[in-house]
Design a protein around this motif. Structure first.
Motif, PDB file in Angstrom:
ATOM      1  N   PHE A 178      -3.647  -7.456  79.684  1.00 45.28           N
ATOM      2  CA  PHE A 178      -2.956  -6.306  79.088  1.00 45.28           C
ATOM      3  C   PHE A 178      -2.583  -6.537  77.616  1.00 45.28           C
ATOM      4  O   PHE A 178      -2.049  -5.634  76.973  1.00 45.28           O
ATOM      5  N   VAL A 179      -2.864  -7.733  77.095  1.00 45.11           N
ATOM      6  CA  VAL A 179      -2.643  -8.003  75.669  1.00 45.11           C
ATOM      7  C   VAL A 179      -3.826  -7.438  74.893  1.00 45.11           C
ATOM      8  O   VAL A 179      -4.979  -7.776  75.167  1.00 45.11           O
ATOM      9  N   GLU A 180      -3.545  -6.581  73.935  1.00 47.52           N
ATOM     10  CA  GLU A 180      -4.624  -5.918  73.201  1.00 47.52           C
ATOM     11  C   GLU A 180      -5.228  -6.826  72.142  1.00 47.52           C
ATOM     12  O   GLU A 180      -4.565  -7.735  71.617  1.00 47.52           O
ATOM     13  N   GLU A 181      -6.499  -6.584  71.843  1.00 43.73           N
ATOM     14  CA  GLU A 181      -7.217  -7.371  70.826  1.00 43.73           C
ATOM     15  C   GLU A 181      -6.458  -7.338  69.505  1.00 43.73           C
ATOM     16  O   GLU A 181      -6.017  -6.282  69.062  1.00 43.73           O
ATOM     17  N   GLY A 182      -6.315  -8.512  68.890  1.00 38.07           N
ATOM     18  CA  GLY A 182      -5.695  -8.602  67.577  1.00 38.07           C
ATOM     19  C   GLY A 182      -4.178  -8.501  67.568  1.00 38.07           C
ATOM     20  O   GLY A 182      -3.563  -8.422  66.509  1.00 38.07           O
ATOM     21  N   ALA A 183      -3.561  -8.520  68.751  1.00 42.49           N
ATOM     22  CA  ALA A 183      -2.096  -8.428  68.831  1.00 42.49           C
ATOM     23  C   ALA A 183      -1.434  -9.647  68.191  1.00 42.49           C
ATOM     24  O   ALA A 183      -2.010 -10.736  68.134  1.00 42.49           O
ATOM     25  N   VAL A 184      -0.216  -9.435  67.685  1.00 43.29           N
ATOM     26  CA  VAL A 184       0.642 -10.547  67.266  1.00 43.29           C
ATOM     27  C   VAL A 184       1.666 -10.712  68.388  1.00 43.29           C
ATOM     28  O   VAL A 184       2.510  -9.842  68.606  1.00 43.29           O
ATOM     29  N   LEU A 185       1.575 -11.819  69.094  1.00 43.50           N
ATOM     30  CA  LEU A 185       2.264 -11.995  70.373  1.00 43.50           C
ATOM     31  C   LEU A 185       3.515 -12.845  70.266  1.00 43.50           C
ATOM     32  O   LEU A 185       3.550 -13.833  69.531  1.00 43.50           O
TER      33      LEU A 185
ATOM     34  N   TYR B  44      -4.329 -19.850  75.582  1.00 45.06           N
ATOM     35  CA  TYR B  44      -5.497 -19.219  76.211  1.00 45.06           C
ATOM     36  C   TYR B  44      -5.992 -18.036  75.376  1.00 45.06           C
ATOM     37  O   TYR B  44      -7.196 -17.887  75.135  1.00 45.06           O
ATOM     38  N   LEU B  45      -5.064 -17.188  74.938  1.00 40.50           N
ATOM     39  CA  LEU B  45      -5.443 -15.978  74.199  1.00 40.50           C
ATOM     40  C   LEU B  45      -6.053 -16.311  72.830  1.00 40.50           C
ATOM     41  O   LEU B  45      -6.968 -15.623  72.379  1.00 40.50           O
TER      42      LEU B  45
END
Length: 232
Positions: A16-23, A36-37
């Protein structure tokens, strides 16, 4: 589980983490999820927040061992205080805690959500606390997932900013999960109702105090509410 192979529940969170997110991964433990991401080239940058010293030190070691110091910042901090304004975090993950604790972390750190567009939670128990918090604080549920791993059932709730109104049943079981009614969903709630019925039966033999009466009333209402799902 490690930085290249996650457990099923964490892999579901990662999906559910979108591409290019800043997490910002809060309660990051060993920093497996952000590592992992980054390895999967799904994100470039992440904050791994951990309030307990042992897991914090483990996260620092893992990030260094994986050569990801330039991509992942590990911070010893309580809840969302791990997020700084200059981070420009747009996605928060909080996994592996009780729903009430996750809701408390979100409530106490509301001022840290200024740039956040998506919150992905994986409560171990009492997911309803997160749904209630979302409805009361200007967030809406945009997706949910339920899965079983090693005999335990987990729910994932994905939030984005927006107004939402959920009824008691949707708060309890999840609006998306209610529509999907998967086998795992039905298994979870059949288990719960059986346990509530067992407790209710045991209370029939207890002295009729006000506390016992209120508990019996609460359980009866829960059984009736969830029964609507199981009887359809």
């Amino acid at each position: 589980m490690n930085t290249v192979k996650l457990s099923d529940r964490l892999a579901a969170v990662a999906s559910f983490v979108e591409e290019g997110a800043v997490l910002a991964d809060i309660g990051s433990d060993h920093a497996y999820l952000p590592c992992y991401l980054v390895h999967a080239h799904k994100i470039e940058r992440a904050i791994a927040g951990e309030v307990v010293k042992g897991p914090f030190e483990s996260a620092v070691k893992n990030v260094k061992r994986e050569g990801l110091d330039d991509h992942i910042t590990v911070r010893l901090a309580n809840g969302l205080s791990a997020i700084k304004e200059h981070d420009q975090v747009d996605t928060v993950t909080i996994a592996g805690m009780g729903g009430p604790l996750i809701a408390t972390i979100l409530q106490e750190g509301k001022d840290k959500l200024f740039s956040v567009k998506r919150i992905i939670t994986q409560p171990n128990i009492h997911a309803s606390s997160i749904r209630q918090w979302a409805m009361e604080n200007g967030w809406k549920i945009v997706n949910e997932q339920i899965l079983k791993e090693d005999g335990k059932i987990y729910e994932i709730i994905v939030l984005e900013k927006g107004k939402s109104v959920y009824d008691d049943l949707e708060i309890a079981v999840g609006p998306f999960l209610l529509q999907q009614r998967s086998d795992t969903f039905l298994e979870k709630w059949n288990r719960e109702v059986l346990e509530w019925q067992r407790v209710l039966l045991s209370l029939e033999h207890a002295a009729e105090t006000e506390e016992i009466r209120l508990k019996k009333d609460h359980l009866s209402k829960r059984i009736q509410l969830i029964g609507k799902v199981l009887s359809d």
